[in-house]
Scaffold this active site. Structure first.
Site, PDB file in Angstrom:
ATOM      1  N   ALA A 249     115.040  36.438 162.521  1.00  0.00           N
ATOM      2  CA  ALA A 249     115.647  35.970 161.254  1.00  0.00           C
ATOM      3  C   ALA A 249     116.939  36.697 160.882  1.00  0.00           C
ATOM      4  O   ALA A 249     117.392  36.589 159.743  1.00  0.00           O
ATOM      5  CB  ALA A 249     114.659  36.025 160.096  1.00  0.00           C
ATOM      6  N   ALA A 250     117.564  37.397 161.843  1.00  0.00           N
ATOM      7  CA  ALA A 250     118.885  37.986 161.552  1.00  0.00           C
ATOM      8  C   ALA A 250     119.871  36.863 161.241  1.00  0.00           C
ATOM      9  O   ALA A 250     120.680  36.974 160.314  1.00  0.00           O
ATOM     10  CB  ALA A 250     119.385  38.808 162.737  1.00  0.00           C
ATOM     11  N   GLY A 251     119.777  35.781 161.998  1.00  0.00           N
ATOM     12  CA  GLY A 251     120.665  34.640 161.769  1.00  0.00           C
ATOM     13  C   GLY A 251     120.443  34.026 160.390  1.00  0.00           C
ATOM     14  O   GLY A 251     121.399  33.670 159.695  1.00  0.00           O
ATOM     15  N   ASP A 252     119.181  33.893 159.996  1.00  0.00           N
ATOM     16  CA  ASP A 252     118.882  33.333 158.660  1.00  0.00           C
ATOM     17  C   ASP A 252     119.432  34.249 157.573  1.00  0.00           C
ATOM     18  O   ASP A 252     119.975  33.783 156.566  1.00  0.00           O
ATOM     19  CB  ASP A 252     117.363  33.188 158.462  1.00  0.00           C
ATOM     20  CG  ASP A 252     116.769  32.150 159.398  1.00  0.00           C
ATOM     21  OD1 ASP A 252     117.496  31.214 159.790  1.00  0.00           O
ATOM     22  OD2 ASP A 252     115.579  32.273 159.745  1.00  0.00           O
TER      23      ASP A 252
HETATM   24  P1  ADP Z   1     120.478  34.665 165.626  1.00  0.00           P
HETATM   25  O1  ADP Z   1     119.409  35.437 164.917  1.00  0.00           O
HETATM   26  O2  ADP Z   1     120.744  33.330 165.025  1.00  0.00           O
HETATM   27  O3  ADP Z   1     120.344  34.640 167.122  1.00  0.00           O
HETATM   28  P2  ADP Z   1     122.333  36.875 165.803  1.00  0.00           P
HETATM   29  O4  ADP Z   1     121.354  37.597 166.649  1.00  0.00           O
HETATM   30  O5  ADP Z   1     123.729  36.744 166.329  1.00  0.00           O
HETATM   31  O6  ADP Z   1     121.851  35.434 165.345  1.00  0.00           O
HETATM   32  O7  ADP Z   1     122.386  37.676 164.410  1.00  0.00           O
HETATM   33  C1  ADP Z   1     123.028  37.130 163.285  1.00  0.00           C
HETATM   34  C2  ADP Z   1     123.906  38.165 162.649  1.00  0.00           C
HETATM   35  O8  ADP Z   1     123.117  39.293 162.230  1.00  0.00           O
HETATM   36  C3  ADP Z   1     124.993  38.731 163.549  1.00  0.00           C
HETATM   37  O9  ADP Z   1     126.134  37.878 163.538  1.00  0.00           O
HETATM   38  C4  ADP Z   1     125.227  40.091 162.900  1.00  0.00           C
HETATM   39  O10 ADP Z   1     125.992  39.939 161.726  1.00  0.00           O
HETATM   40  C5  ADP Z   1     123.825  40.499 162.475  1.00  0.00           C
HETATM   41  N1  ADP Z   1     123.124  41.255 163.527  1.00  0.00           N
HETATM   42  C6  ADP Z   1     122.187  40.786 164.386  1.00  0.00           C
HETATM   43  N2  ADP Z   1     121.742  41.765 165.215  1.00  0.00           N
HETATM   44  C7  ADP Z   1     122.421  42.887 164.867  1.00  0.00           C
HETATM   45  C8  ADP Z   1     122.423  44.245 165.322  1.00  0.00           C
HETATM   46  N3  ADP Z   1     121.634  44.642 166.331  1.00  0.00           N
HETATM   47  N4  ADP Z   1     123.255  45.128 164.708  1.00  0.00           N
HETATM   48  C9  ADP Z   1     124.062  44.743 163.704  1.00  0.00           C
HETATM   49  N5  ADP Z   1     124.111  43.486 163.220  1.00  0.00           N
HETATM   50  C10 ADP Z   1     123.303  42.560 163.779  1.00  0.00           C
END
Ligand code: ADP
Length: 306
Positions: A249-252
């Site tokens: 859920a980082a993307g969310d």
């Molecule tokens: P998704 O969850 O949709 O695959 P991402 O993994 O690219 O998307 O994560 C979405 C956003 O969250 C990234 O663009 C960044 O801003 C942040 N993010 C994700 N993982 C990390 C991390 N390990 N360190 C710092 N920021 C992160």
């Protein structure tokens, strides 16, 4: 602050930990069972509400205890679930997740009510959708219904943010309702049929998505941050340095931060910076919703890494 309307999936994840995947017909004793509220719609709504936004959710649940209990969670989190329909005869969206001791998982997903979020159910929530300043959605619910909602929001003058996940083919007309499309690398590759490994690949694929009808692309790139591509140019906004534990859920969370920034009237670079901070913080504890930050926490991170 403008109102945010989130339209999207509402799921409950039932997770069991087991020593190994078992054979058909075999019963195995597991070590743990936990229930998590999720779904991209639910996640984005809760993440935006934690940041202090005025958030209404449009979605669908079944006539069951999982759905009823999730409604309570929304209220506790400060999400207004006024646009959540209860669909008779189907279950709430449910994922049955088995996690083996080696970390591998196996998931059976039942879309349930999410698959029944039709144009008619969307029309019933027209007032909510049309009164939002920012409208955000994803592709985990019935797609013609989802883009019907996006069209209503777009025609009412809202800023429309599409999280194209899970990635599926999208027409130029559908893309034309969206102000921002926010794929990660895999989704960008799937939407365009182009390989996306390097930043150069991502920029070329984002340009293709723009030629297909998107106005602006925010390519989410994990710890690297995000690449903004518009007809005018492109810019990489670096991610924040955090101790990432679980990126579910980082993307969310990123999308919620972006929507809240826009709802507050932030400039585009400021809204992207907030989105990067919220996405980064969401990775710092296990679970999808557990580590979604408050605005104070996001500001603290932004102040500490200029
Ligand atoms: P998704 O969850 O949709 O695959 P991402 O993994 O690219 O998307 O994560 C979405 C956003 O969250 C990234 O663009 C960044 O801003 C942040 N993010 C994700 N993982 C990390 C991390 N390990 N360190 C710092 N920021 C992160």
């Amino acid at each position: 602050m403008k109102k945010i309307c989130v339209m999207g999936s509402i799921n409950v994840d039932l997770t069991v930990s087991i020593p190994r995947f078992h054979a058909p017909g075999e019963t195995i004793e597991g070590t743990n069972f936990a229930t998590f509220t999720g779904g991209k719609g639910g996640n984005q709504a809760i993440a935006a509400a934690r940041l202090g936004a005025d958030v209404t959710l449009v979605g669908a649940i079944g006539e069951d205890d999982f759905g009823r209990s999730y409604l309570e969670t929304f209220r506790k989190e400060g999400v207004n679930p006024a646009g959540v329909a209860v669909v008779p005869g189907v279950s709430t969206g449910t994922a049955l997740i088995e996690v083996a001791a080696d970390g591998d998982n196996r998931i059976a997903y039942i879309p349930g009510a999410n698959g029944k979020l039709t144009e008619a159910l969307i029309d019933a929530q027209r007032t909510l959708i049309e009164s939002a300043g920012v409208f955000m959605f994803q592709m985990e619910t019935y797609l013609p219904g989802a883009f019907h909602a996006a069209r209503l929001a777009h025609e009412a003058g809202a800023c429309v943010i599409l999280d194209p996940a899970p990635a599926q083919p999208v027409s130029a007309e559908w893309l034309s309702y969206c102000d921002y499309v926010t794929p990660n690398e895999t989704e960008l590759a799937l939407l365009t049929g182009m390989p996306v490994k390097t930043i150069e690949d991502a920029e070329a694929a984002a340009r293709k998505l723009i030629s297909m009808g998107a106005k602006a692309v925010l390519n989410k790139r994990g710890p690297q941050g995000v690449l903004l591509v518009t007809a005018e140019g492109s810019q990489l906004f670096k991610g924040f340095k955090v101790n990432a534990v679980d990126t579910t859920a980082a993307g969310d969370s990123f999308n919620a931060g972006f929507a809240v920034g826009l709802a507050m009237g932030d400039s585009l670079p400021d809204a992207i910076r907030l989105a990067n901070a919220v996405g980064a913080l969401s990775t710092t504890a296990a679970g999808a919703q557990a580590a979604m930050p408050t605005m104070a926490a996001a500001k603290e991170l932004m102040d500490s890494q200029r």
